[in-house]
Design a protein around this motif. Sequence first.
Motif, PDB file in Angstrom:
ATOM      1  N   LYS A  78      -0.671  44.692 -24.762  1.00 41.26           N
ATOM      2  CA  LYS A  78      -1.812  45.122 -25.582  1.00 41.26           C
ATOM      3  C   LYS A  78      -2.787  45.949 -24.744  1.00 41.26           C
ATOM      4  CE  LYS A  78      -4.599  44.830 -29.206  1.00 41.26           C
ATOM      5  NZ  LYS A  78      -5.536  43.778 -29.490  1.00 41.26           N
ATOM      6  N   ALA A  79      -2.998  45.520 -23.501  1.00 45.72           N
ATOM      7  CA  ALA A  79      -3.915  46.241 -22.615  1.00 45.72           C
ATOM      8  C   ALA A  79      -3.390  47.650 -22.356  1.00 45.72           C
ATOM      9  CB  ALA A  79      -4.065  45.478 -21.304  1.00 45.72           C
ATOM     10  N   LEU A  80      -2.100  47.755 -22.093  1.00 41.79           N
ATOM     11  CA  LEU A  80      -1.509  49.071 -21.842  1.00 41.79           C
ATOM     12  C   LEU A  80      -1.659  49.982 -23.057  1.00 41.79           C
ATOM     13  CD1 LEU A  80       1.787  48.443 -19.840  1.00 41.79           C
ATOM     14  CD2 LEU A  80      -0.145  49.886 -19.187  1.00 41.79           C
ATOM     15  N   GLU A  81      -1.417  49.399 -24.223  1.00 40.97           N
ATOM     16  CA  GLU A  81      -1.532  50.152 -25.474  1.00 40.97           C
ATOM     17  C   GLU A  81      -2.953  50.716 -25.632  1.00 40.97           C
ATOM     18  OE1 GLU A  81      -1.486  48.749 -30.001  1.00 40.97           O
ATOM     19  OE2 GLU A  81       0.062  47.795 -28.792  1.00 40.97           O
ATOM     20  N   LEU A  82      -3.921  49.869 -25.364  1.00 39.59           N
ATOM     21  CA  LEU A  82      -5.318  50.300 -25.499  1.00 39.59           C
ATOM     22  C   LEU A  82      -5.678  51.371 -24.473  1.00 39.59           C
ATOM     23  CD1 LEU A  82      -6.973  46.824 -26.101  1.00 39.59           C
ATOM     24  CD2 LEU A  82      -7.051  48.758 -27.670  1.00 39.59           C
ATOM     25  N   LEU A  83      -5.205  51.166 -23.245  1.00 40.14           N
ATOM     26  CA  LEU A  83      -5.515  52.142 -22.194  1.00 40.14           C
ATOM     27  C   LEU A  83      -4.877  53.492 -22.515  1.00 40.14           C
ATOM     28  CD1 LEU A  83      -5.228  50.001 -18.923  1.00 40.14           C
ATOM     29  CD2 LEU A  83      -7.272  50.628 -20.203  1.00 40.14           C
ATOM     30  N   GLU A  84      -3.684  53.443 -23.127  1.00 39.30           N
ATOM     31  CA  GLU A  84      -3.032  54.696 -23.536  1.00 39.30           C
ATOM     32  C   GLU A  84      -3.839  55.388 -24.622  1.00 39.30           C
ATOM     33  OE1 GLU A  84       1.160  54.438 -24.568  1.00 39.30           O
ATOM     34  OE2 GLU A  84       1.469  53.311 -22.717  1.00 39.30           O
ATOM     35  N   LEU A  85      -4.307  54.596 -25.582  1.00 38.59           N
ATOM     36  CA  LEU A  85      -5.082  55.149 -26.692  1.00 38.59           C
ATOM     37  C   LEU A  85      -6.309  55.892 -26.173  1.00 38.59           C
ATOM     38  CD1 LEU A  85      -5.486  55.194 -29.847  1.00 38.59           C
ATOM     39  CD2 LEU A  85      -6.938  53.209 -29.534  1.00 38.59           C
ATOM     40  N   TYR A  86      -6.914  55.342 -25.145  1.00 40.94           N
ATOM     41  CA  TYR A  86      -8.124  55.958 -24.599  1.00 40.94           C
ATOM     42  C   TYR A  86      -7.848  56.759 -23.322  1.00 40.94           C
ATOM     43  CZ  TYR A  86     -11.127  53.982 -28.091  1.00 40.94           C
ATOM     44  OH  TYR A  86     -11.736  53.707 -29.291  1.00 40.94           O
ATOM     45  N   GLU A  87      -6.579  57.104 -23.119  1.00 43.28           N
ATOM     46  CA  GLU A  87      -6.160  57.955 -21.987  1.00 43.28           C
ATOM     47  C   GLU A  87      -6.678  57.430 -20.656  1.00 43.28           C
ATOM     48  OE1 GLU A  87      -7.795  61.566 -23.615  1.00 43.28           O
ATOM     49  OE2 GLU A  87      -5.781  62.254 -24.108  1.00 43.28           O
ATOM     50  N   LEU A  88      -6.556  56.144 -20.490  1.00 43.85           N
ATOM     51  CA  LEU A  88      -6.978  55.531 -19.218  1.00 43.85           C
ATOM     52  C   LEU A  88      -5.780  54.963 -18.445  1.00 43.85           C
ATOM     53  CD1 LEU A  88     -10.118  53.507 -20.418  1.00 43.85           C
ATOM     54  CD2 LEU A  88     -10.161  55.553 -19.006  1.00 43.85           C
ATOM     55  N   GLU A  89      -4.576  55.156 -18.983  1.00 43.74           N
ATOM     56  CA  GLU A  89      -3.428  54.474 -18.372  1.00 43.74           C
ATOM     57  C   GLU A  89      -3.179  54.923 -16.924  1.00 43.74           C
ATOM     58  OE1 GLU A  89      -3.252  56.687 -20.723  1.00 43.74           O
ATOM     59  OE2 GLU A  89      -1.405  57.854 -20.736  1.00 43.74           O
ATOM     60  N   ASP A  90      -3.494  56.200 -16.617  1.00 43.72           N
ATOM     61  CA  ASP A  90      -3.287  56.669 -15.244  1.00 43.72           C
ATOM     62  C   ASP A  90      -4.499  56.362 -14.349  1.00 43.72           C
ATOM     63  OD1 ASP A  90      -4.816  58.387 -16.723  1.00 43.72           O
ATOM     64  OD2 ASP A  90      -4.212  60.176 -15.607  1.00 43.72           O
ATOM     65  N   LYS A  91      -5.496  55.729 -14.915  1.00 49.25           N
ATOM     66  CA  LYS A  91      -6.704  55.435 -14.121  1.00 49.25           C
ATOM     67  C   LYS A  91      -6.890  53.929 -13.947  1.00 49.25           C
ATOM     68  CE  LYS A  91      -8.972  59.597 -15.763  1.00 49.25           C
ATOM     69  NZ  LYS A  91      -7.971  60.037 -16.757  1.00 49.25           N
ATOM     70  N   HIS A 146     -10.463  44.553 -15.024  1.00 51.55           N
ATOM     71  CA  HIS A 146     -11.393  44.246 -16.121  1.00 51.55           C
ATOM     72  C   HIS A 146     -10.628  43.650 -17.303  1.00 51.55           C
ATOM     73  CE1 HIS A 146     -14.591  46.626 -14.187  1.00 51.55           C
ATOM     74  NE2 HIS A 146     -15.395  45.930 -14.965  1.00 51.55           N
ATOM     75  N   MET A 147      -9.482  44.274 -17.594  1.00 52.51           N
ATOM     76  CA  MET A 147      -8.682  43.784 -18.727  1.00 52.51           C
ATOM     77  C   MET A 147      -8.211  42.348 -18.452  1.00 52.51           C
ATOM     78  SD  MET A 147      -8.859  46.432 -20.592  1.00 52.51           S
ATOM     79  CE  MET A 147      -7.665  46.648 -21.873  1.00 52.51           C
ATOM     80  N   GLN A 148      -7.790  42.135 -17.219  1.00 51.22           N
ATOM     81  CA  GLN A 148      -7.314  40.799 -16.813  1.00 51.22           C
ATOM     82  C   GLN A 148      -8.442  39.765 -16.965  1.00 51.22           C
ATOM     83  OE1 GLN A 148      -5.824  40.935 -12.810  1.00 51.22           O
ATOM     84  NE2 GLN A 148      -5.488  38.730 -12.698  1.00 51.22           N
ATOM     85  N   PHE A 149      -9.620  40.171 -16.529  1.00 58.77           N
ATOM     86  CA  PHE A 149     -10.784  39.285 -16.581  1.00 58.77           C
ATOM     87  C   PHE A 149     -11.121  38.902 -18.033  1.00 58.77           C
ATOM     88  CE2 PHE A 149     -15.540  39.097 -16.770  1.00 58.77           C
ATOM     89  CZ  PHE A 149     -15.681  37.887 -16.128  1.00 58.77           C
ATOM     90  N   ILE A 150     -11.124  39.917 -18.902  1.00 53.05           N
ATOM     91  CA  ILE A 150     -11.453  39.658 -20.313  1.00 53.05           C
ATOM     92  C   ILE A 150     -10.378  38.773 -20.954  1.00 53.05           C
ATOM     93  CG2 ILE A 150     -11.628  40.800 -22.585  1.00 53.05           C
ATOM     94  CD1 ILE A 150     -14.184  40.960 -20.914  1.00 53.05           C
ATOM     95  N   ALA A 151      -9.137  39.043 -20.614  1.00 54.42           N
ATOM     96  CA  ALA A 151      -8.036  38.230 -21.168  1.00 54.42           C
ATOM     97  C   ALA A 151      -8.230  36.759 -20.799  1.00 54.42           C
ATOM     98  CB  ALA A 151      -6.705  38.745 -20.643  1.00 54.42           C
ATOM     99  N   GLN A 152      -8.657  36.531 -19.536  1.00 57.82           N
ATOM    100  CA  GLN A 152      -8.897  35.146 -19.101  1.00 57.82           C
ATOM    101  C   GLN A 152     -10.117  34.547 -19.804  1.00 57.82           C
ATOM    102  OE1 GLN A 152      -9.145  35.783 -14.912  1.00 57.82           O
ATOM    103  NE2 GLN A 152      -6.922  35.827 -14.646  1.00 57.82           N
ATOM    104  N   ALA A 153     -11.168  35.361 -19.920  1.00 64.94           N
ATOM    105  CA  ALA A 153     -12.406  34.843 -20.523  1.00 64.94           C
ATOM    106  C   ALA A 153     -12.203  34.451 -21.983  1.00 64.94           C
ATOM    107  CB  ALA A 153     -13.519  35.883 -20.415  1.00 64.94           C
ATOM    108  N   TYR A 154     -11.405  35.246 -22.701  1.00 67.68           N
ATOM    109  CA  TYR A 154     -11.193  34.976 -24.126  1.00 67.68           C
ATOM    110  C   TYR A 154      -9.921  34.169 -24.377  1.00 67.68           C
ATOM    111  CZ  TYR A 154     -15.026  38.046 -25.528  1.00 67.68           C
ATOM    112  OH  TYR A 154     -16.265  38.589 -25.721  1.00 67.68           O
ATOM    113  N   GLY A 155      -9.225  33.815 -23.292  1.00 65.86           N
ATOM    114  CA  GLY A 155      -8.002  33.029 -23.429  1.00 65.86           C
ATOM    115  C   GLY A 155      -6.889  33.769 -24.159  1.00 65.86           C
ATOM    116  N   VAL A 156      -6.765  35.076 -23.857  1.00 64.08           N
ATOM    117  CA  VAL A 156      -5.721  35.882 -24.518  1.00 64.08           C
ATOM    118  C   VAL A 156      -4.411  35.740 -23.728  1.00 64.08           C
ATOM    119  CG1 VAL A 156      -5.084  38.191 -25.337  1.00 64.08           C
ATOM    120  CG2 VAL A 156      -7.499  37.553 -25.167  1.00 64.08           C
ATOM    121  N   ARG A 157      -3.358  35.319 -24.412  1.00 66.32           N
ATOM    122  CA  ARG A 157      -2.044  35.209 -23.745  1.00 66.32           C
ATOM    123  C   ARG A 157      -1.265  36.499 -23.985  1.00 66.32           C
ATOM    124  NH1 ARG A 157      -1.797  30.007 -22.186  1.00 66.32           N
ATOM    125  NH2 ARG A 157      -2.975  28.544 -23.441  1.00 66.32           N
ATOM    126  N   ASP A 158      -0.312  36.789 -23.115  1.00 69.34           N
ATOM    127  CA  ASP A 158       0.540  37.986 -23.233  1.00 69.34           C
ATOM    128  C   ASP A 158      -0.306  39.236 -23.518  1.00 69.34           C
ATOM    129  OD1 ASP A 158       2.687  36.227 -22.969  1.00 69.34           O
ATOM    130  OD2 ASP A 158       2.684  35.839 -25.129  1.00 69.34           O
TER     131      ASP A 158
END
Lengths: 238, 541
Positions: free
Chosen positions: A108-121, A92-104
Amino acid sequence: MLTVTQLTKVYSKQAAVKDVSFHLDGGEVVGLLGPNGAGKSTTMKCIVGLLRKTEGEIQIGGYDHLSVEAKKLFSYIPETPYVYDLLTIWEHMQFIAQAYGVRDWKAKALELLELYELEDKQKKLGRDLSKGMRQKVSICCALLADPQLLFFDEPMIGLDPKAIKNTKILFKTLKDQGKTILVSTHLIEGIESIADRILIMKEGQIIGNDSIENLKMQAASGSGLSLEDLFLELTKDE
Amino acid sequence: MNEVRLLLKKDLLILVNNLLLIFRNPLRLIPYGLGAGYFFFMYSQGIAGSEQVSSRVDLDATGEVDVTQQNIIGALTVLVLVFFIFQLYRATKNNISFFKMADVNLLFTAPVKPENLLLYYMARSILPALGGSLIFLVYSGGQLASEFELSLLGAVFLLLGFALYFFFIFPLRFLIYTLHTRFGILEPLRMGVLVLGILLVLLIVIPGLMAPVFWKGMFSWISSSWFDLFPVVGWSRGMMAYFLNGNWVLSTSYLALYGITYFAVVKLVIQYSGHYYEDVLDATQTNEDRLEKAKGKREVSEDAYSLNSKKQLALPEFGLGAQAFYWRNYVQSSRQDLHPLVGLYTMILALLGILCSFLGRFDWFSTNVLYFYLFFLLFFYFMAGIGRANIGDLKKPWFILIPASWAAKFWNMIKLDLIQILLFGLMLILPSVALGEYNWWLVLFFPLGLIFSYLIGLGVNLIPQVGLDEGWDRILIKPLMIGGIIVFGIVPTLFFTGLVMGITGNFSYGFGVAVLGLGLVASILTHVTLDILKRLEFKEL
C-alpha cells in the motif's frame, strides 16, 4: 460518521468558533469553505483534538473525538506539513504503519508513493524535502492508515498541478470507497467538482450548509451568479 | 506500552540516520578527533598533576571556616539559584515543549495515549542534560583530577548532579504551566515564585548584615551544608559534594530525593495535564521557528522580546540599496525597545556602572568592582554577538539579491548594533570617569573594547552559521573557534594587559592593551566574515 454539536472555541475571551453544529454521513465529501480567519482550521483542529474545545460535543463514529477508538477512524492532513527531519520517506511510512497498527503495509505504501511520484525518493530524509514533497508525504502517511474519515486542511497549497489533479482524483476514489472527507479550503474550484455538500463559515459561524446542486441553483436563480460569486456574496463584510 | 516501543524505534532510526550523515563525510570526523584528543590530553595532564599534588588539598583540616571556599561555593550556588528561580518564573509566562511539530502532525492525531507520549518525551529530555554534563565532566575531569582524587563514583555523582539539575527544570516548568491551565491559578503561582525569590535574597542579605564584614557573612548560610536540603539546587550540590566529603550515603540520599520527587511530579503532571496538546502547541511551534530561524528559513518575529510591538512609528528615510538593512533593523529596534538607539536594558546596565564608579569614591567600596564590571561588559557584548538572533537572514534570497556590495550589506546589517553599543559605552563611561575621577583614556578604550568584543562574538556566530551547512559541524566548530580565539587571541592579550598593568600600575593603560588585542582578533574575524559572505553568493547562485 462525524457529529459536531454546538462547538465553541474561545481564545482569551475572543470566540474563534461560535456554536457550530454539523453532521457528516458516511461516504460524504464535504467542503468547509470560508475566507481567511473564518475559523475553518480552528474547527478542524478542535475536531482532531489538537485544540481544546471550550464548549460543545464532537463524536466520531459514535466515539468521543479524543478517544483512541475515534482516532483509529480518522486521519488528518495539516495545512503546514511538518515531517521528521531525520527520517526517510519510507521510514515515515513504516512509523505510521506501526502507530496505526497497519499490517502488510508495504504494498500500500509503494502504491501511494507511486501515485505521488515519490517512489524514487523513498530514501530521502525529511529535511531534504521541499514543502510540496512534504505535503505529499503527509497525504501518503494519512492514507496509509486506511481511515474511514479524512480531514484535509487546505490540501492543495504547495502542491504542483499534477499533484493537485491526483489529489482530486484521489478524493473521487476515496469517495467511491465509501470514505468520508472534510476538506477545509478557501479555493472553491478545488472542491467544486467533488464535494457533495458545502459548509460556508464566516467569523466563526456556519452561514451556509447545502448541497453543491442547491447552491448552484441558488446561484443561478440569483441574477446569474456563479458559485464563486455566491460565496463572495455570502461572506462579504456587512 | 505500545507507544514507548513505537517511539523508541523512531528515535533509533533517527540516531542511525544522524550517524550515517556524520560518517558520510569522513573529513567531518577530524574536528571530533581533535576535540577528543584535546580532552584526553587535558585529562592525562590532570591525572599526572594529581599524583604530584594530591596531598596538598586538605579541606577543613584546621576545623576553621575557609572563607574563600565558602564564598566560591556561595557565589556558584547563588548563580545556579537565580537561574532556577528564573526558570520557574518563566513557567508562569509560557509553557515548554518536549515535542516537535512533526510529532504534532503525525503523532498527536494518531491512536496513541497522550499520557504515554508525555511520559516518554519527558524521560527522554534527560539526554541533552546528560550529554552536556558528560562533556563538562570530561572537560573538567582533568582539572578536577589534579586537585581532588576523582573516583568513578565521584564522577558519577558529579555527572548526575549536573544532569538532574538541568533535567528537572523542564518537568517542573511543565507542571507549573499545567496547574495554571487546569486551575487558572497563574497569579498565586507567580506570587509563590516571587516570594521564594525574595526569601532567598533575605537568606543571603541577613547573614551578611549580621556579620562584621558583609562580604564575608553573606554566603555563610547559603554555602552551609543545611542548604543541601533545598530542592533541586541543594540536592545537586549535596550529591556532587561527594568528591569533597566522600560520603556516598549522603549523595545517594539526595539521588533518592530526586527520584521520589520526579515520581511525584510525573504523577501530578499526568493527573492534571489531561488532553495537553493545545498547551504545548505554541511552545512547539516556537521551538520549530527557532530551529528554522537558525537555518535561515524564517524571519525573526518582530515581537520577540518587544517592549512596545504595537507602537506607531514615524520612520525616517535612510536611503536606498544596502541602507534597507539598516532601515529594517531600525524599525525592529523601534518596536522592541523604548528608543531605537538607546534601550531600557542598556540604560539599566549603564546606570549600574555609573553607580559603581560613584560608590568607588568611598573608602569602603573598592574601585576594582568597576574594573571588573567593565571587563564583564566586554564579555557580555561578546556573548551578545554570539547570540545575535537573525543571523539566518544572511542565507535568504533578499539579502543576496539586494544590489549592493557585500561590505555595504554587512555594514548596514550591523550598523545599528554598533551605534547602540557606542552610545551605551559613552553613556556609561563618560559619567563614570567624571564621577570616579578615572583616567580619561577609558572614554576611548571602553566603547572600542565593547565594539571589538561584539564583532568577535558576531564572527564566531556568523562564520560557522553561514559557512557550514550541517548543524553538527556548526555545533562542533563554534567551541573550537572560541577555544582558538582564547588560546591565540585572548590569552596573549591578557598576558600583555597584566604586564602593562604591572609595569605602569595603571588600569587604564592595561585596559588599552586589552582593547588593542581584541581589535586585532576582531579585524581578523571580520575579514574572514566578509570572505565567507562572498562565497555564500557563489554557493547560492
